[in-house]
Design a protein around this motif. Structure first.
Motif, short mmCIF file in Angstrom:
data_model
loop_
_atom_site.label_atom_id
_atom_site.label_comp_id
_atom_site.label_asym_id
_atom_site.label_seq_id
_atom_site.Cartn_x
_atom_site.Cartn_y
_atom_site.Cartn_z
N UNK A 29 0.84 -1.02 0.26
CA UNK A 29 -0.19 0.02 -0.13
C UNK A 29 0.83 1.45 -0.04
N UNK A 30 1.88 1.30 0.72
CA UNK A 30 2.85 2.42 0.63
C UNK A 30 3.49 2.56 -0.55
N UNK A 31 3.78 1.69 -1.32
CA UNK A 31 4.41 1.77 -2.74
C UNK A 31 3.20 2.42 -3.52
N UNK A 32 1.99 2.03 -3.25
CA UNK A 32 0.86 2.36 -4.26
C UNK A 32 0.70 4.21 -3.93
N UNK A 33 0.69 4.35 -2.49
CA UNK A 33 0.62 5.73 -2.34
C UNK A 33 1.66 6.64 -2.52
N UNK A 34 2.86 6.20 -2.75
CA UNK A 34 4.00 7.26 -2.93
C UNK A 34 4.14 7.37 -4.60
N UNK A 35 3.27 6.49 -5.19
CA UNK A 35 3.60 6.62 -6.88
C UNK A 35 3.36 7.98 -7.44
N UNK A 36 2.19 8.70 -6.68
CA UNK A 36 2.07 10.19 -7.33
C UNK A 36 3.39 10.88 -7.30
N UNK A 81 14.20 7.06 -14.98
CA UNK A 81 12.91 7.04 -14.52
C UNK A 81 12.08 6.09 -15.25
N UNK A 82 12.07 5.64 -16.64
CA UNK A 82 11.52 4.43 -16.90
C UNK A 82 11.35 2.94 -16.14
N UNK A 83 12.55 2.59 -16.03
CA UNK A 83 12.60 1.37 -14.96
C UNK A 83 12.18 1.55 -13.83
N UNK A 84 12.29 2.79 -13.12
CA UNK A 84 11.79 3.14 -11.99
C UNK A 84 10.29 2.95 -11.97
N UNK A 85 9.44 3.71 -12.96
CA UNK A 85 7.93 3.61 -12.99
C UNK A 85 7.68 2.07 -13.44
N UNK A 86 8.35 1.37 -14.29
CA UNK A 86 7.98 -0.26 -14.30
C UNK A 86 8.27 -0.88 -13.24
N UNK A 87 9.08 -0.71 -12.26
CA UNK A 87 9.42 -1.32 -11.07
C UNK A 87 8.33 -1.31 -10.19
N UNK A 88 7.69 -0.06 -10.01
CA UNK A 88 6.88 0.17 -8.83
C UNK A 88 5.73 -0.86 -8.68
N UNK A 89 4.96 -1.30 -9.90
CA UNK A 89 4.19 -2.44 -9.69
C UNK A 89 4.95 -3.74 -9.04
N UNK A 90 5.83 -3.90 -9.68
CA UNK A 90 6.69 -5.12 -9.44
C UNK A 90 7.24 -5.27 -8.01
N UNK A 130 5.22 -3.58 -5.71
CA UNK A 130 4.06 -3.99 -4.97
C UNK A 130 3.86 -5.48 -4.88
N UNK A 131 3.87 -6.15 -5.89
CA UNK A 131 4.01 -7.68 -6.12
C UNK A 131 4.96 -8.12 -5.28
N UNK A 132 6.30 -7.77 -5.17
CA UNK A 132 7.35 -8.42 -4.46
C UNK A 132 7.06 -8.41 -3.00
N UNK A 133 6.35 -7.22 -2.47
CA UNK A 133 6.20 -7.16 -1.25
C UNK A 133 4.91 -8.11 -0.76
N UNK A 134 4.05 -8.17 -1.62
CA UNK A 134 2.80 -9.36 -1.25
C UNK A 134 3.40 -10.73 -1.38
N UNK A 135 4.29 -11.29 -2.23
CA UNK A 135 4.63 -12.45 -2.63
C UNK A 135 5.75 -13.06 -1.48
#
Length: 132
Positions: A75-82, A104-113, A115-120
């Motif tokens: 949730x933190x990773x989602x909230x700091x995305x803006x 910035x490109x890889x950083x934007x792509x890495x954000x959802x990863x 989120x998943x990595x924390x959950x996994x």
């Protein structure tokens, strides 16, 4: 074994990030969107959230606490995305393009990863690596 190792690496990453938020908030304040109220408090609490999430993810005694920490970090990773998007836009608008798309490109792509990595790694999900 891979999940365990990645869990420890993610916890180390968030421990370091939390420490940096607390020890040197200036870079984070400089990329904070103007609509965020009390930016100094937000940076302080994000650092604390990272440290607490990392501690919950790293501990071995309670699976439910580990899962709660994983959900919190996701949730933190989602909230700091803006703020990351804001930083991306500000930086690319600088003369010379700032850090550029290579950063910035890889950083934007890495954000959802992340989120998943924390959950996994926290044992919240097995997707898409479900054992059959």
């Amino acid at each position: 074994m891979i999940r365990h190792t990645l869990r420890w690496l993610l916890a180390a990453f968030y421990t370091f990030a939390g420490y940096v938020h607390l020890a040197n908030p200036a870079p984070f304040l400089s990329i904070m969107p103007t609509w965020v109220p009390a930016p100094e408090a937000v940076v302080l609490w994000t650092g604390i959230a990272e440290l607490l999430g990392a501690a919950a993810l790293a501990q071995w005694a309670s699976l439910s606490l580990r899962r709660a920490g994983a959900i919190g970090l996701a949730l933190y990773a989602v909230c700091v995305f803006p703020a990351n998007i804001h930083h991306f836009a500000l930086d690319l608008a600088r003369p010379g393009g700032g850090l550029g798309l290579g950063y910035h490109g890889p950083r934007m792509i890495a954000q959802p990863l992340v989120v998943w990595l924390a959950l996994w790694t926290g044992g919240v999900t097995d997707w898409p690596l479900r054992r059959r």
